[in-house]
Design a protein around this motif. Structure first.
Motif, mmCIF file in Angstrom:
data_model
loop_
_atom_site.group_PDB
_atom_site.id
_atom_site.type_symbol
_atom_site.label_atom_id
_atom_site.label_comp_id
_atom_site.label_asym_id
_atom_site.label_seq_id
_atom_site.Cartn_x
_atom_site.Cartn_y
_atom_site.Cartn_z
ATOM 1 N N LEU A 62 -6.131 3.491 2.669
ATOM 2 C CA LEU A 62 -5.966 3.103 4.065
ATOM 3 C C LEU A 62 -7.319 2.769 4.689
ATOM 4 O O LEU A 62 -7.435 1.863 5.507
ATOM 5 C CB LEU A 62 -5.271 4.232 4.844
ATOM 6 C CG LEU A 62 -3.801 4.435 4.484
ATOM 7 C CD1 LEU A 62 -3.249 5.697 5.130
ATOM 8 C CD2 LEU A 62 -2.974 3.229 4.924
ATOM 9 N N LEU B 140 2.159 1.815 -3.376
ATOM 10 C CA LEU B 140 1.138 2.340 -4.263
ATOM 11 C C LEU B 140 0.970 3.839 -4.067
ATOM 12 O O LEU B 140 0.871 4.607 -5.003
ATOM 13 C CB LEU B 140 -0.207 1.663 -4.004
ATOM 14 C CG LEU B 140 -0.456 0.305 -4.663
ATOM 15 C CD1 LEU B 140 -1.803 -0.229 -4.218
ATOM 16 C CD2 LEU B 140 -0.404 0.422 -6.160
ATOM 17 N N ILE B 141 0.930 4.230 -2.786
ATOM 18 C CA ILE B 141 0.716 5.642 -2.482
ATOM 19 C C ILE B 141 1.894 6.469 -2.967
ATOM 20 O O ILE B 141 1.740 7.537 -3.553
ATOM 21 C CB ILE B 141 0.505 5.849 -0.969
ATOM 22 C CG1 ILE B 141 -0.823 5.194 -0.557
ATOM 23 C CG2 ILE B 141 0.502 7.317 -0.617
ATOM 24 C CD1 ILE B 141 -1.014 5.126 0.927
ATOM 25 N N TYR C 90 -3.503 3.036 -11.955
ATOM 26 C CA TYR C 90 -4.373 2.462 -10.924
ATOM 27 C C TYR C 90 -5.707 2.053 -11.508
ATOM 28 O O TYR C 90 -6.285 1.038 -11.130
ATOM 29 C CB TYR C 90 -4.561 3.462 -9.783
ATOM 30 C CG TYR C 90 -3.247 3.802 -9.151
ATOM 31 C CD1 TYR C 90 -2.572 4.956 -9.510
ATOM 32 C CD2 TYR C 90 -2.650 2.927 -8.268
ATOM 33 C CE1 TYR C 90 -1.336 5.241 -8.978
ATOM 34 C CE2 TYR C 90 -1.409 3.204 -7.728
ATOM 35 C CZ TYR C 90 -0.758 4.362 -8.091
ATOM 36 O OH TYR C 90 0.459 4.639 -7.576
ATOM 37 N N PHE D 84 1.757 6.881 -6.625
ATOM 38 C CA PHE D 84 0.732 7.843 -6.999
ATOM 39 C C PHE D 84 1.251 9.261 -6.839
ATOM 40 O O PHE D 84 1.088 10.096 -7.716
ATOM 41 C CB PHE D 84 -0.507 7.628 -6.121
ATOM 42 C CG PHE D 84 -1.681 8.450 -6.559
ATOM 43 C CD1 PHE D 84 -1.836 9.762 -6.150
ATOM 44 C CD2 PHE D 84 -2.637 7.913 -7.395
ATOM 45 C CE1 PHE D 84 -2.919 10.506 -6.552
ATOM 46 C CE2 PHE D 84 -3.734 8.654 -7.804
ATOM 47 C CZ PHE D 84 -3.868 9.948 -7.382
ATOM 48 N N SER E 150 -9.714 10.735 -5.926
ATOM 49 C CA SER E 150 -8.581 11.612 -5.612
ATOM 50 C C SER E 150 -8.392 12.716 -6.640
ATOM 51 O O SER E 150 -7.849 13.766 -6.328
ATOM 52 C CB SER E 150 -7.309 10.798 -5.478
ATOM 53 O OG SER E 150 -7.015 10.182 -6.709
ATOM 54 N N VAL F 132 0.826 -1.211 0.000
ATOM 55 C CA VAL F 132 0.000 0.000 0.000
ATOM 56 C C VAL F 132 0.858 1.258 0.000
ATOM 57 O O VAL F 132 0.616 2.213 -0.726
ATOM 58 C CB VAL F 132 -0.957 0.017 1.207
ATOM 59 C CG1 VAL F 132 -1.629 1.368 1.336
ATOM 60 C CG2 VAL F 132 -1.994 -1.073 1.035
ATOM 61 N N LEU G 91 -9.244 0.337 -5.892
ATOM 62 C CA LEU G 91 -8.283 1.103 -6.686
ATOM 63 C C LEU G 91 -9.018 2.031 -7.647
ATOM 64 O O LEU G 91 -8.672 3.209 -7.787
ATOM 65 C CB LEU G 91 -7.374 0.150 -7.487
ATOM 66 C CG LEU G 91 -6.252 -0.508 -6.700
ATOM 67 C CD1 LEU G 91 -5.565 -1.574 -7.541
ATOM 68 C CD2 LEU G 91 -5.225 0.527 -6.252
ATOM 69 N N VAL H 140 -3.514 8.721 -12.504
ATOM 70 C CA VAL H 140 -4.537 7.715 -12.193
ATOM 71 C C VAL H 140 -4.563 6.541 -13.151
ATOM 72 O O VAL H 140 -5.056 5.469 -12.793
ATOM 73 C CB VAL H 140 -5.956 8.325 -12.149
ATOM 74 C CG1 VAL H 140 -6.080 9.324 -11.048
ATOM 75 C CG2 VAL H 140 -6.346 8.924 -13.478
ATOM 76 N N PHE I 136 -5.849 9.864 -2.195
ATOM 77 C CA PHE I 136 -5.668 8.469 -2.598
ATOM 78 C C PHE I 136 -5.245 7.627 -1.403
ATOM 79 O O PHE I 136 -5.791 6.551 -1.152
ATOM 80 C CB PHE I 136 -4.620 8.419 -3.710
ATOM 81 C CG PHE I 136 -4.466 7.070 -4.352
ATOM 82 C CD1 PHE I 136 -3.296 6.347 -4.197
ATOM 83 C CD2 PHE I 136 -5.482 6.544 -5.114
ATOM 84 C CE1 PHE I 136 -3.143 5.102 -4.799
ATOM 85 C CE2 PHE I 136 -5.341 5.303 -5.724
ATOM 86 C CZ PHE I 136 -4.172 4.579 -5.563
ATOM 87 N N ALA I 137 -4.268 8.139 -0.655
ATOM 88 C CA ALA I 137 -3.792 7.416 0.524
ATOM 89 C C ALA I 137 -4.936 7.199 1.512
ATOM 90 O O ALA I 137 -5.126 6.105 2.029
ATOM 91 C CB ALA I 137 -2.652 8.194 1.189
#
Lengths: 278, 327
Positions: B122, A11-12, B193, A15, B245, A8, B238, B190, B117-118
């Protein structure tokens, strides 16, 4: 689990690196801006006040002062800037306010120098006026405007003996009891005008009817008409302000837009608070 | 019949996108646009408007619409609930909180989407672990945990807005959502993802169909239900987190497009996922085009247009097919 967390985070990270450090902020042009877009009514007022009105090519909705601004092309409203409309006007400067950071970044990316001014007090407003004046090559005119503001302010303060400070509440929405609290322009005007603002919490908020009534307010000021809405509340109707009829309506634009008209707002509020001194 | 309908959807998408490129506030004539695309633009301003404003906005609109619609399809199947939309499992609230925190920490507009996004990712991970019972992921638990955590996070956003006077306006704009400031950079961020998410759900589309029979039956048919559920959830997350986001919360698309297309295509997930993507893409582009032209130069929030158009159209579809059920 650890692998999941790592995945994760990866991924972040990916991004955010994709988002990148774009900014392509153009080199601030040293040329004097000639085609200016105002992204908020308060900036429209500032631009016209310092003599740059003829350079303003586009404004947002609600730019209703001065009257000439009503004729100018619209570029959306302060909440939603229409980038296409802005670009079509080929501006070399856009003037924004706090909260428009995203729009400002976008405009900068497209080559339009964008400056955000975010004054929260009269002093900061005067500084902003000079800053804008400097950028436009109108610093002298801006200083003249500020000087006049200071002069009028001092004139008002001079008339106040400071004996009594009536208890005031200023409503933005008398229906839901939205008031202007500490740190707002309205608060500063009330205090300078020799009053005590009963809305002590910070910013704009909904005050509880109970605490308002308990404080025994002497003067109510409304920024938009709606006295009946206050009258319809039995508890409020018995406050000194309502019983003595000391309820006044002022123009909301004049007392909350950062600009030279704040001083007019000051004068008006001072007259309301201390009629004996004027 | 199905491939012909897919073709139609694709055509609808292209036509909508193309038409959208021709219209806008600045009064550039369609002929100018076509000429410019073919021979190059005379005016740098026109070039910037067409290639840096309209085109990325259209492309992003398509990607976001497609992402939300296919995420909606996936979640409706996974949760076996026709009222599910991509936001129901808490991702949108997490993304909102992420964006809000980012703004409060003074992050530049370029960094805020990463925070969103985070926040979204999460949140879904938290929901996953909250809902899990040993090795088993009950979908009811997923739904409940998502709603509960989503509500909690949303309340945090509201609280921060009340406490943080200055940032409130910025947060409000962000939450209203929309495609207004779309850039090629957003698209670049994006795309990976969205591709990964869509790939995941398409890969498991057969399992998605079998899960509709109930997990017990699906297992008896040989489906590894836990692996399938995890993959589908990851894919939908995703898609949703990436979409939110960069464009905030655009309502309605994720909920209604799957239903609209299910009425035409039937419930088979392979076709439904692809058609949802195409349909959602076309719909959002259409709605965004209307949003930015109808009251020009003012812009209507795109979520208003999607609800305005989509609601009645869906009712019409329902009547046409004479079915009372949405399944």
């Amino acid at each position: 689990m650890k692998r999941l967390v790592a995945l994760v985070l990866l991924l972040i990270l990916a991004f955010s690196s994709g988002c990148g450090f774009g900014g392509g902020a153009q080199e601030g042009s040293s040329l004097t801006p000639r085609r200016i877009v105002s992204m908020a009514p308060s900036n429209t007022e500032i631009l016209f006040a310092i003599g740059a009105g003829d350079r303003v090519v586009g404004v947002t909705e609600w730019s209703n002062y001065p009257e000439e601004a009503l004729e100018l092309p619209k570029v959306g409203d302060a909440f939603n800037i229409n980038f296409e409309a802005v670009l079509a006007l080929e501006p070399d400067l856009a003037l924004g306010i706090a909260g428009q950071e995203e729009a400002a970044a976008r405009l900068e990316e497209m080559g339009v120098e964008t400056v955000i001014i975010a004054p929260t007090t009269i002093a900061e407003t005067e500084e902003s006026l000079i800053e804008v004046g400097r950028r436009l090559g109108l610093e002298d005119e801006a200083r003249a405007v500020v000087a006049e503001m200071e002069e009028r302010k001092e004139a008002v303060l001079g008339r106040l003996s400071g004996a009594s400070r009536p208890k005031v509440a200023v409503f933005l929405d008398p229906n839901d009891l939205w008031v202007a609290g500490s740190g707002t322009f309205i608060d500063e005007l009330v205090q300078l005008a020799g009053g005590e603002n009963l809305a002590t919490a910070e910013g704009y908020f909904q005050i509880s009817e109970e605490s308002l009534v308990a404080a025994e307010p002497e003067i109510f000021i409304l920024t938009y008409p709606g006295v009946e809405l206050l009258e319809s509340r039995p508890a409020l109707a018995k406050t000194p302000a309502m019983l003595e009829g000391r309820v006044h309506v002022v123009d909301g634009d004049v007392v909350s837009r950062p600009g030279p008209r704040l001083i007019s707002g000051l004068e008006e509020i001072a007259r309301i608070l201390h009629p004996e001194a004027f | 019949m199905k491939s012909r309908s897919l073709f139609f959807l694709g055509a609808f998408l292209l036509v909508t996108g193309g038409a959208s490129l021709m219209v806008g506030t600045s009064g550039i004539l369609p002929a100018e646009v076509l000429f410019g695309l073919w021979r190059g633009f005379d005016s740098p301003t026109t070039r910037t408007i067409i290639l840096e404003l309209r085109l990325p906005r259209i492309v992003l609109g398509g990607l976001v619409g497609g992402a939300l619609a296919s995420a909606g399809t996936t979640l409706q199947g996974l949760l076996r609930n026709p009222l599910a939309d991509p936001y129901i499992i808490g991702i949108s609230s997490g993304a909102s909180l992420g964006a809000t925190l980012g703004m409060f920490l003074g992050m530049t507009p370029f960094a805020v989407p990463a925070y969103a996004f985070a926040g979204g990712l999460l949140t879904i991970i938290a929901v996953y672990f909250l809902a899990r019972r040993g090795q088993h992921l009950p979908v009811v638990g997923l739904l409940l945990a998502g709603i509960a955590l989503g509500a909690f996070l949303q309340a945090n956003v509201s609280l921060l807005m009340i406490l943080g006077e200055e940032q409130m306006r910025r947060v409000v704009f962000w939450l209203m959502g929309g495609l207004s400031g779309a850039t090629w950079k957003d698209i670049g961020s994006v795309l990976p993802y969205l591709a990964a998410g869509f790939g995941l759900v398409l890969w498991r589309s057969r399992e998605l169909d079998l899960l509709a029979f109930g997990e017990g039956d699906a297992q008896r048919l040989g489906v590894n239900t836990e692996a399938a559920k995890t993959a589908l959830l990851a894919g939908a997350s995703l898609l949703t987190a990436a979409a939110v986001s960069v464009s905030g919360l655009i309502a309605f698309v994720g909920l209604m497009v799957p239903h609209m297309l299910r009425l035409i295509f039937g419930p088979e997930s392979r076709y439904l996922l692809v058609s949802s993507f195409l349909g959602g893409a076309g719909l959002l582009i259409l709605c965004d085009t209307l949003a930015r032209t109808v009251l020009s130069p003012a812009e209507i929030p795109v979520g208003v247009v999607t609800a305005f158009l989509g609601g009645p159209f869906f009712l019409y579809l329902l009547r046409q097919y004479g079915k009372g059920e949405l399944w």
